[in-house]
Write a protein that holds these residues in place. Structure first.
Motif, mmCIF file in Angstrom:
data_model
loop_
_atom_site.group_PDB
_atom_site.id
_atom_site.type_symbol
_atom_site.label_atom_id
_atom_site.label_comp_id
_atom_site.label_asym_id
_atom_site.label_seq_id
_atom_site.Cartn_x
_atom_site.Cartn_y
_atom_site.Cartn_z
ATOM 1 N N VAL A 117 0.838 -1.202 0.000
ATOM 2 C CA VAL A 117 0.000 0.000 0.000
ATOM 3 C C VAL A 117 0.873 1.253 0.000
ATOM 4 N N VAL A 118 1.889 1.254 0.853
ATOM 5 C CA VAL A 118 2.799 2.402 0.922
ATOM 6 C C VAL A 118 3.527 2.578 -0.407
ATOM 7 N N ALA A 119 4.002 1.478 -0.977
ATOM 8 C CA ALA A 119 4.723 1.554 -2.246
ATOM 9 C C ALA A 119 3.837 2.102 -3.354
ATOM 10 N N TYR A 120 2.589 1.680 -3.386
ATOM 11 C CA TYR A 120 1.668 2.182 -4.412
ATOM 12 C C TYR A 120 1.444 3.678 -4.252
ATOM 13 N N ALA A 124 4.598 4.040 -6.803
ATOM 14 C CA ALA A 124 4.152 3.408 -8.046
ATOM 15 C C ALA A 124 2.954 4.066 -8.708
ATOM 16 N N LYS A 125 2.126 4.759 -7.956
ATOM 17 C CA LYS A 125 0.841 5.230 -8.488
ATOM 18 C C LYS A 125 0.968 5.987 -9.807
ATOM 19 N N PRO A 126 1.870 6.969 -9.945
ATOM 20 C CA PRO A 126 1.921 7.725 -11.203
ATOM 21 C C PRO A 126 2.704 7.038 -12.316
ATOM 22 N N THR A 127 3.182 5.834 -12.081
ATOM 23 C CA THR A 127 4.005 5.140 -13.071
ATOM 24 C C THR A 127 3.180 4.081 -13.800
#
Length: 298
Positions: A117-120, A124-127
């Motif tokens: 969740v933290v990584a997203y 990662a979210k804008p990638t």
């Protein structure tokens, strides 16, 4: 002054209803239902998911100041520091509930779930990896209910595939969608629905439930899932405006609940599946009454 309502807006409280069924799917497919303390696992999911929503808004605060100024942080209703504290607190509560409800196995899944969740949210979210990262979060949430059992992998994959499609589609909420993202959402929805019949119960099918009944109930759940998800996605594919993409994303987020119900029903948990369909009805009712700009679930 930050109110309780502001915090509920920050964590998108209505969206938490969509994660209640993740652990129910994992538990039903892996072991025929929750153990004695397993009812704590859906609460762990809600806490982790809600903390992720708060962290999402903290990470997106600069972008939201331009694109969605009505959200709690850019509007000044919640400070960035408070949002981060809410995210951390809910994450810790989620881990504690996972340990209490699932023991060491539950915690062993909850830790990578929180990390995902933290990584997203932060990385990662804008990638291009965003949809896959979010899919991993929901797949792990299903495995949380299963205590990490490999028996639940097909069901976790079904929920993950659905999530990848919705997440890809959501990238067009502000500026409009792309043909590739809407196509991915449609393919993911079809694949998730088709995968339901591959689920098999563990041991005898639930009390009073025969294999044909479980198969029929799973098919009915799949049909309800498609009816909830497809119309918005088809409309967005035809005309991918921001409004249509937002509507399709909102419907996609809610439609995971009948997918959860279909998976649970196919595994023999008809009573739990009926409860999940009740949750889906509540989400739809709430959606009709929601005020624009408040309690946004996308």
């Amino acid at each position: 002054m930050t109110t309780a309502g502001d915090v509920l807006d920050l964590v998108r409280a209505p969206a938490a209803l969509t994660v209640l069924g993740d652990t129910a799917v994992g538990a039903q497919v892996a072991a025929g239902g929750f153990s004695r303390r397993g009812w704590l696992l859906p609460l762990a999911s809600v806490a982790i998911y809600s903390g992720g929503m708060a962290l999402n808004d903290w990470a997106d605060r600069d972008v939201d100041a331009v694109e969605r100024p009505e959200r709690p942080i850019p509007s000044g209703r919640v400070s960035p520091k408070r949002a981060l504290a809410v995210a951390a607190g809910l994450g810790a509560i989620g881990l504690a509930l996972a340990a209490a409800g699932g023991g060491r196995r539950g915690l062993a899944v909850a830790v990578p779930l929180v990390a995902s969740v933290v990584a997203y949210d932060v990385v990662a979210k804008p990638t291009a990896a965003g949809p896959l990262a979010m899919a991993a979060c929901r797949g792990l949430d299903v495995l949380l209910g299963a205590g990490g059992s490999a028996r639940a992998l097909p069901a976790a994959l079904a929920v993950a595939v659905h999530t990848a499609g919705v997440t890809a589609l959501s990238r067009g909420e502000v500026h409009g969608g792309s043909g590739s993202d809407t196509a991915l959402a449609l393919v993911a929805t079809g694949a998730a629905a088709a995968s339901v019949d591959a689920i098999t119960p563990v041991g005898p099918v639930g009390s009073g439930t025969t294999e044909p009944v479980a198969r029929l109930a799973g098919a009915a759940g799949s049909a309800a899932y498609l009816a909830a998800a497809l119309p918005g996605q088809l409309a967005a594919a035809q005309e991918p405006t921001p409004e249509r993409v937002r509507d399709a994303t909102r419907a996609g987020i809610g439609s995971v609940v009948p997918l959860q119900a279909a998976l649970v029903a196919r595994a023999g948990g008809l009573a739990t599946a009926a409860g999940l369909m009740g949750v889906h009805a509540l989400i739809r009712l709430r959606g009709r009454k929601a005020r624009p700009g408040r309690g946004d679930v996308t």
